[in-house]
Write a protein that holds these residues in place. Structure first.
Motif, short mmCIF file in Angstrom:
data_model
loop_
_atom_site.label_atom_id
_atom_site.label_comp_id
_atom_site.label_asym_id
_atom_site.label_seq_id
_atom_site.Cartn_x
_atom_site.Cartn_y
_atom_site.Cartn_z
N ALA A 207 9.73 2.05 73.53
CA ALA A 207 8.48 2.72 73.22
C ALA A 207 7.55 1.72 72.56
CB ALA A 207 8.73 3.90 72.28
N VAL A 208 6.31 1.63 73.08
CA VAL A 208 5.36 0.65 72.54
C VAL A 208 4.09 1.39 72.13
CG1 VAL A 208 4.04 -1.44 73.03
CG2 VAL A 208 6.25 -1.06 74.14
N THR A 209 3.51 0.99 71.03
CA THR A 209 2.24 1.54 70.58
C THR A 209 1.23 0.40 70.55
OG1 THR A 209 3.56 2.90 69.11
CG2 THR A 209 1.18 2.93 68.79
N GLU B 22 -3.06 -0.90 72.24
CA GLU B 22 -4.22 -0.45 73.00
C GLU B 22 -3.85 -0.39 74.48
OE1 GLU B 22 -7.34 -3.12 71.77
OE2 GLU B 22 -6.63 -2.76 69.71
N ARG B 23 -4.55 0.46 75.20
CA ARG B 23 -4.15 0.74 76.58
C ARG B 23 -4.10 -0.53 77.45
NH1 ARG B 23 -3.83 4.64 81.01
NH2 ARG B 23 -3.56 6.55 79.86
N GLU B 24 -5.13 -1.41 77.25
CA GLU B 24 -5.16 -2.58 78.15
C GLU B 24 -3.98 -3.53 77.90
OE1 GLU B 24 -8.47 -2.72 75.39
OE2 GLU B 24 -7.72 -0.99 76.50
N HIS B 25 -3.46 -3.50 76.69
CA HIS B 25 -2.35 -4.41 76.40
C HIS B 25 -1.04 -3.98 77.05
CE1 HIS B 25 -4.51 -5.48 72.38
NE2 HIS B 25 -5.14 -5.96 73.44
N LEU B 26 -0.93 -2.70 77.32
CA LEU B 26 0.38 -2.14 77.64
C LEU B 26 1.00 -2.72 78.91
CD1 LEU B 26 -0.15 1.58 76.57
CD2 LEU B 26 1.14 -0.21 75.39
N LYS B 27 0.11 -3.07 79.89
CA LYS B 27 0.68 -3.60 81.14
C LYS B 27 1.38 -4.94 80.92
CE LYS B 27 -3.46 -5.92 82.92
NZ LYS B 27 -4.21 -5.92 81.64
N TYR C 146 0.52 7.51 77.36
CA TYR C 146 -0.26 8.65 76.88
C TYR C 146 -1.04 8.25 75.64
CZ TYR C 146 3.41 9.22 73.36
OH TYR C 146 4.27 9.01 72.34
N GLU C 147 -2.05 9.08 75.35
CA GLU C 147 -2.90 8.78 74.19
C GLU C 147 -2.63 9.76 73.06
OE1 GLU C 147 -4.59 8.07 77.27
OE2 GLU C 147 -4.43 5.97 76.64
N VAL C 148 -2.85 9.24 71.87
CA VAL C 148 -2.83 10.12 70.70
C VAL C 148 -4.26 10.18 70.17
CG1 VAL C 148 -2.02 10.43 68.35
CG2 VAL C 148 -0.46 9.62 70.13
N TYR C 149 -4.77 11.42 70.03
CA TYR C 149 -6.14 11.60 69.54
C TYR C 149 -6.12 11.95 68.07
CZ TYR C 149 -6.99 11.99 74.56
OH TYR C 149 -7.04 11.75 75.90
N LYS C 150 -7.32 11.72 67.44
CA LYS C 150 -7.41 12.06 66.02
C LYS C 150 -8.17 13.35 65.84
CE LYS C 150 -8.22 7.20 64.81
NZ LYS C 150 -9.10 6.31 64.04
N ASP C 151 -7.60 14.26 65.05
CA ASP C 151 -8.38 15.41 64.63
C ASP C 151 -8.69 15.22 63.17
OD1 ASP C 151 -9.53 17.82 64.05
OD2 ASP C 151 -7.58 18.82 63.75
N GLU D 270 -4.55 5.66 69.39
CA GLU D 270 -3.91 4.53 70.05
C GLU D 270 -3.24 5.06 71.31
OE1 GLU D 270 -1.53 4.90 66.76
OE2 GLU D 270 -1.00 6.63 68.03
N SER D 271 -2.76 4.09 72.13
CA SER D 271 -2.04 4.48 73.34
C SER D 271 -0.56 4.17 73.17
CB SER D 271 -2.58 3.72 74.55
OG SER D 271 -3.90 4.12 74.79
#
Ligand SMILES: Nc1ncnc2c1ncn2[C@@H]1O[C@H](COP(=O)(O)OP(=O)(O)OP(=O)(O)O)[C@@H](O)[C@H]1O
Ligand SMILES: [Mg+2]
Lengths: 254, 658
Positions: free
Chosen positions: B330-332, B334-339, B357-362, B474-475
């Motif tokens: 499991a990696v946390t 930014e989306r562009e880094h993940l590949k 998947y993304e985690v949003y902030k409320d 973050e993604s």
């Protein structure tokens, strides 16, 4: 001379409501060299009486004197010596040791008396021949018939020429020929070696070998008759009459 | 000459003696192994700071010694009974009791001595095996070698003498006290005792029951998260154990009479099928063997208890792994880094599944604003994490768990039991997201949570369409691989992608942050294996206990088989078919094996339910302990059944023999 004296012997089993008065106040004496039969219905306390005399069981109260010793008083060790030197006991249910051969069972007495091996072999063969069990000596108790077991048990008790023989129905499982062989052996020991014999039996024929018959009922002596000068046949008939009087179906009435 | 005869006799009943010999060899080996370990220099050195370890060793030693003393006494008595007729005959034929006693003593001593000698090499081997555990428990870098030492040989000799002194003293008294008739008819007399009826045993049964219930209630009251840390807990544990021991013995001694009186007082039950037969056998067994059954029950209670603890610990361990890393990687980031991560992983591993998947902030942070988070000062990161329903469901599918559904105005909160407990007092149901959407709570679930889903505490799952306007925190990338992952993978990711790990802070210092990547293989290796070891040791102890119980019952029933041989022969002569006889045997054995296990299972169920009060917050859920309980009882019954079957077949063979 009285070799065995029993005074007011009692043996109770169980407690309170459940109590069984197996022997309930028996007194009698036996002279040296006497051959006495004990008869009575099943459950009348014959085995219990014999067990107390032989110190196999401990009486509830009363006195048993053998020779000049009061056996309820003397020490364990002395009793053991007494049994070793004087006593031969034949059990109603044989009590052979399953893990020993017939020969070893018979020889046990001698082994315990530390006789030497040649002697032991000779004596075992002798008594086995007398009782007709020479050919089963190497077998184990569970490999032989009931009557053979009984003769083995008798051989074990008699081999040592004991002074006192206590026999609990020694002929119970025997046919008339084997019975006679055994009774004759005992009679011979009684005559030649002055052995005192107390024999429980249901069989009037066996009882007629004796000089005196005690009749037991409910743990007490009901009656006793002597042979005296009577022939065996007369004595036999008298025993049968007595048994009828006793009212029990004592079987084996011939 | 008599000696020779006696030896020949022993040879002919070798079967019984072999059981005896094996039993005491096992016993002494065990004592010796424990001695070696607790007196070994290396272990002494190691455990200097670990008072606990020493105490545990003493405790185990005491238990084992107690069990062994009982076992040897029991087997000696068994052998004595076997030979009592022979001894009675010796006595009748004029051998003094003193001499008979000496004979039996010598015989037992000889057997004991053989066991004593043989047990040393075996015990030594066992100790080496045990030392492996210790190495793991104390997390030692290298294996230790437990050397033979004089002290433990002497200790063993002392135990040996003590046990034998005690056991043989008792045997001696037994010989002295019995008349020849007793000796000749020992077996018959044992059965005579059965007929004595005793009313006060019913009272004893009820009292023991009350004591047992009191102990269990006390235990339950004290085993709460709020009270467990009191120093008094040890008094409670000890007190409960003592009460339970009393209760077990009381119940096992009296249960037969109690059941019999119920059956006898109710005609309907009494004449139904085999009830009367079973009740009679049951009460007869319980009466003659009440004390033995008590001890067996106690050992069984311990065995199941150890299995339970082992099960709980195993569950704890599994849950730790699952709640920290349900996916292989499991990696946390930014989306562009993940590949880039994926590429590195692909070099050595075959990728089975991967998902981002993304985690949003409320920012309303309804939950984070509650009191438990009062010290959460980081204003910038003050938000409730939110995940889209579709993403969450895909994650659940990847984990092989059930998906969930939501209406437009509903949300679900997922977390662990501890957090759920914290939130109980706040009763938050309706929330308003920072984009103005009003949602009401559909569910508070703990099954789908793992620590890395978003943050360390909880996550809100909301319908896909309501996350508009919410800022992405973050993604996340999760990957399952075909191969098992290991520590090297994490090292490799770190060296290949240093730019994602090195953080330069305001003072210009470089620090490497590892936390954004979790590799399951690494986690498994680093998770404290203590729980695993503990559970292994518990199982080991439990097996020893079960084996002792099995042996005793087997011996007991096999001795029955020779006693009953005649009885069965009569039955068979009377025309009872073999099958029917076997059925009776099976039933009888079932009673014999069954009586001692019922109460221990009940006790253990109560104990473990109370213990779960504490464990549940670190286990997957409230009721998972039940599966561990059933598992332990199942394991126990499985081994026990093997003994039962083996005993049945030897029993059958025994009565067929003659
Ligand atoms: N160990 C014992 N415990 C309780 N009661 C017993 C015991 N042994 C014998 N009895 C009882 O004592 C009484 C006398 O028994 P005993 O064996 O002496 O009879 P017996 O005259 O030898 O009978 P049989 O001719 O059938 O052998 C019987 O009622 C019996 O049930
Ligand atoms: Mg009799």
């Amino acid at each position: 001379m009285q070799v065995l004296k029993i005074e007011n012997l009692k043996k109770y089993y169980g407690v309170n409501a459940n109590i069984t008065k197996a022997v309930n106040g028996i007194s009698f004496g036996v002279s040296e060299g006497e051959f006495v039969a004990i008869m009575g219905a099943s459950g009348s306390g014959k085995t219990t009486l014999l067990n107390c005399i032989s110190t196999i069981d401990i009486p509830t109260s009363g006195f048993i004197t053998i020779g000049d010793k009061e056996i309820t008083k003397i020490k364990e060790d002395e009793l053991a010596d007494f049994r070793k030197d004087n006593l031969g006991f034949i059990f109603q249910d044989f009590n052979l040791l399953d893990t020993m051969t017939i020969e070893e069972n018979i020889a046990l007495t001698l082994i315990i008396n530390k006789e030497d091996i040649i002697n032991i072999d000779k004596k075992v063969e002798e008594i086995a021949a007398k009782l007709g069990i020479s050919d089963i000596l190497k077998k184990f108790p569970y490999e032989v018939s009931g009557g053979q077991k009984q003769r083995c048990a008798c051989a074990r008790a008699l081999i040592n020429n004991p002074k006192v023989i206590l026999a609990d129905e020694p002929t119970g499982a025997l046919d008339s020929k084997s019975s006679r062989m055994l009774l004759e052996t005992m009679n011979q020991m009684n005559k030649e070696l002055q052995a005192t014999i107390l024999m429980v039996t249901h069989d009037s024929f066996s009882a007629s070998f004796c000089e005196r018959v005690l009749f037991l009922k409910d743990g007490k002596i009901f009656n006793e008759i002597m042979k005296g000068e009577k022939t065996r046949k007369e004595f036999f008939d008298e025993i049968i009459d007595m048994l009828t009087l006793l009212g029990g179906d004592l079987g084996n009435v011939r | 000459m008599l000696g020779k005869l006696a030896i020949r006799n022993v040879k002919r009943s070798a079967k019984d003696y072999i059981i005896y010999l094996i039993t005491i060899i096992i016993c002494f080996s065990l004592i010796f192994a424990l001695n070696l370990i607790s007196t070994s220099d290396v272990v002494m050195q190691l455990s200097k700071g670990l008072d606990m370890f020493q105490y545990i060793m003493y405790f185990i030693n005491a238990i084992v010694l107690g069990v062994i003393c009982f076992l040897i006494n029991y087997t000696t008595k068994f052998i004595f009974e076997k030979r009592s007729k022979e001894f009675g005959m010796y006595s009748l034929l004029g051998i003094k009791k003193r001499k008979i006693n000496k004979m039996f003593l010598l015989e037992s001593m000889l057997l004991g001595f053989i066991a004593f000698i043989v047990s040393m090499p075996i015990g030594f081997a066992v100790s080496q095996f045990l030392s492996l555990f210790i190495v793991k428990i104390l997390e030692l870098p290298q294996a230790i070698f437990i050397a033979l030492n004089l002290k433990s040989v002497i200790l063993l000799a002392v135990y040996f003498s003590l046990i034998y002194l005690l056991v043989l003293w008792r045997a001696g008294r037994r010989i002295k006290k019995s008349s020849i008739n007793d000796l000749l008819n020992l077996e018959k007399q044992n059965e005579m005792k059965l007929t004595k009826s005793t009313k006060h045993r019913t009272v004893l049964f009820l009292i023991s029951m009350a004591v047992g219930i009191a102990a269990l209630v006390w235990w339950n009251v004290k085993f709460k998260p709020s009270t467990i840390e009191d120093a008094s807990i040890f008094t409670v544990i000890l007190g409960c154990f003592v009460l339970l021991i009393i209760s077990i013995y009381g119940i096992m001694i009296s249960v037969g009479d109690f059941i019999l009186s119920i059956v006898l007082n109710n005609k309907k039950i009494k004449y139904n099928k085999d009830n009367l037969f079973i009740a009679r056998t049951f009460s007869a067994k319980a009466k003659t063997m009440g004390f033995v059954f008590g001890t067996l029950s106690m050992i069984i209670t311990l065995a199941i208890f150890f299995l339970n603890i082992s099960g709980l610990n195993k569950g704890l361990y599994d849950y730790q792994i699952d709640s920290n890393s349900p996916f292989d990687i499991a990696v946390t980031d930014e989306r562009e880094h993940l590949k880039d991560y994926l590429e590195v992983i692909q070099e050595d591993y075959t990728i089975k599944d991967d998902f981002i998947y993304e985690v949003y902030k409320d920012k309303t942070a309804t939950f984070l604003n509650t009191a438990p988070f009062a010290d959460y000062k980081d204003e910038e990161n003050k938000f409730d994490p939110v995940v889209k329903l579709s993403d969450y469901n895909i994650l659940m599918e990847l984990r092989g768990k059930d998906t969930v559904s939501l209406k437009k105005d509903e949300y679900i909160i997922v977390s662990d039991l501890r957090f759920k407990d914290d939130m109980k007092n706040y009763n938050i149901n309706n929330i308003t997201l920072s984009n103005g959407t009003k949602l009401k709570q559909k569910d508070f679930i703990t099954t789908g949570y793992w620590a890395r889903l978003s943050n360390e505490y909880y996550t809100l799952i909301v319908p896909d369409e309501v996350v508009y306007n919410l800022e992405i925190n973050e993604s996340h990338l999760v990957v399952n691989t075909l191969e098992k992952t290991n520590v090297e993978l994490k090292e490799k990711i770190k060296t290949k992608l240093p730019q994602y790990f090195v953080v330069v802070n305001e003072e210009g210092e470089e620090t490497t942050e590892y936390y954004n990547t979790v590799v399951k293989g690494e986690l498994i290796e680093s998770t404290n294996t203590m729980t695993m070891i503990l559970s292994t040791i518990c199982i080991y102890m439990a097996f020893i206990f079960i084996a002792s119980v099995g042996t005793i019952i087997a011996i007991q029933s096999l001795s029955d088989s020779s006693k009953y041989k005649y009885r069965y022969k009569v039955l068979s002569n009377l025309g009872v078919k073999d099958d029917a006889i076997y059925k009776i045997i099976r039933k009888q054995l079932l009673i014999l094996f069954g009586i001692p296990i019922i109460y221990p299972i009940i006790i253990n169920f109560c104990l473990i339910t109370s213990i779960n009060n504490i464990y549940k917050i670190i286990l997957a859920n409230n009721t998972v302990y039940l599966s561990y309980f059933i598992g332990s009882v199942g394991q126990f019954l499985l081994i026990y059944a093997v003994y039962y079957i083996a005993t049945y077949f030897s029993f059958k063979r025994n009565i067929k023999e003659v």
